[in-house]
Scaffold this motif. Structure first.
Motif, short mmCIF file in Angstrom:
data_model
loop_
_atom_site.label_atom_id
_atom_site.label_comp_id
_atom_site.label_asym_id
_atom_site.label_seq_id
_atom_site.Cartn_x
_atom_site.Cartn_y
_atom_site.Cartn_z
N MET A 43 107.16 9.98 11.93
CA MET A 43 107.59 11.14 11.16
C MET A 43 106.43 11.69 10.33
O MET A 43 106.20 12.90 10.30
CB MET A 43 108.74 10.75 10.21
CG MET A 43 110.04 10.44 10.90
SD MET A 43 111.25 9.60 9.81
CE MET A 43 111.16 10.56 8.32
N GLU A 44 105.71 10.80 9.68
CA GLU A 44 104.60 11.22 8.81
C GLU A 44 103.47 11.85 9.62
O GLU A 44 102.97 12.92 9.26
CB GLU A 44 104.08 10.01 8.04
CG GLU A 44 102.93 10.34 7.09
CD GLU A 44 102.42 9.11 6.39
OE1 GLU A 44 101.18 9.01 6.23
OE2 GLU A 44 103.23 8.25 6.00
N GLN A 45 103.08 11.20 10.70
CA GLN A 45 101.94 11.70 11.47
C GLN A 45 102.22 13.02 12.17
O GLN A 45 101.31 13.82 12.39
CB GLN A 45 101.47 10.64 12.48
CG GLN A 45 100.82 9.45 11.79
CD GLN A 45 100.17 8.51 12.77
OE1 GLN A 45 99.50 8.93 13.71
NE2 GLN A 45 100.36 7.21 12.56
N LEU A 46 103.48 13.26 12.54
CA LEU A 46 103.83 14.48 13.26
C LEU A 46 104.56 15.50 12.39
O LEU A 46 104.90 16.59 12.87
CB LEU A 46 104.68 14.15 14.49
CG LEU A 46 104.01 13.28 15.55
CD1 LEU A 46 104.98 12.99 16.69
CD2 LEU A 46 102.74 13.94 16.07
N SER A 47 104.82 15.14 11.14
CA SER A 47 105.54 16.03 10.21
C SER A 47 106.88 16.48 10.81
O SER A 47 107.17 17.68 10.92
CB SER A 47 104.69 17.25 9.85
OG SER A 47 103.51 16.84 9.22
N ILE A 48 107.69 15.50 11.21
CA ILE A 48 109.00 15.80 11.79
C ILE A 48 110.07 15.04 11.02
O ILE A 48 109.79 14.07 10.31
CB ILE A 48 109.06 15.44 13.29
CG1 ILE A 48 108.77 13.96 13.54
CG2 ILE A 48 108.11 16.33 14.09
CD1 ILE A 48 108.95 13.51 14.99
#
Length: 169
Positions: free
Chosen positions: A47-52
């Protein structure tokens, strides 16, 4: 260029490519992130790395697991779920082909076989043209099916050796 920037470019490019193949962009990005990660990733890290969102991450991770491209792994002492992506690109290609065959090619083959069996059409030029087109598309689809089945059975080195010989003659 730093490694994190290079990885990010790969993830973005893989996502764009996946969406052109009819695969959800986020699903392809998660898959790419897992491919280039050396360690298993938690949902939160994805979630953090892809901003999802969590829902988006969970839904796409489940789909990747259904496609057998991602596996849940256990980390001793951790309560979170961790996931690792398949790293062997030949296995990835075969698995994607298998899923796409099941979802796309198999249904059209079934329909074409049913259409070839229709006996109640009028005997005219339109019907003859229709039957010829159905037969031609059916023949092509059967050949594609045979090719895909061959890919499933082939070892990577043998497959590429044979294919490259065909196209470099």
């Amino acid at each position: 260029m730093q490694i994190n920037e290079a990885k990010q470019q790969f993830v973005q490019a893989w996502g764009a490519l996946g969406s052109q193949w009819g695969i959800n962009k986020t699903m392809a990005q998660i898959h790419a992130l897992m491919m280039v990660s050396t360690d298993a990733l938690s949902t939160e890290e994805i979630m953090e790395q892809l901003s999802i969102s969590r829902g988006n991450a969970n839904m796409n991770i489940r789909e990747l697991m259904d496609w057998a491209l991602v596996t849940k792994v256990f980390k001793h002492g951790e309560r979170r779920d961790y996931f690792i992506g398949e790293k062997d690109v030949w296995k990835i290609a075969k698995q994607v082909a298998k899923i796409r065959k099941t979802r796309e090619l198999d249904p059209i083959l079934k329909l074409l076989e049913e259409l070839k069996q229709i006996k109640t059409l009028p005997n005219n030029e339109e019907t003859k043209h229709f039957q010829k087109m159905v037969a031609d598309v059916h023949k092509l689809a059967l050949n594609v099916d045979k090719l895909i089945e061959g890919i499933f059975k082939a070892e990577e080195s043998w497959f590429w050796d044979k294919i490259l010989k065909i196209f470099t003659k």
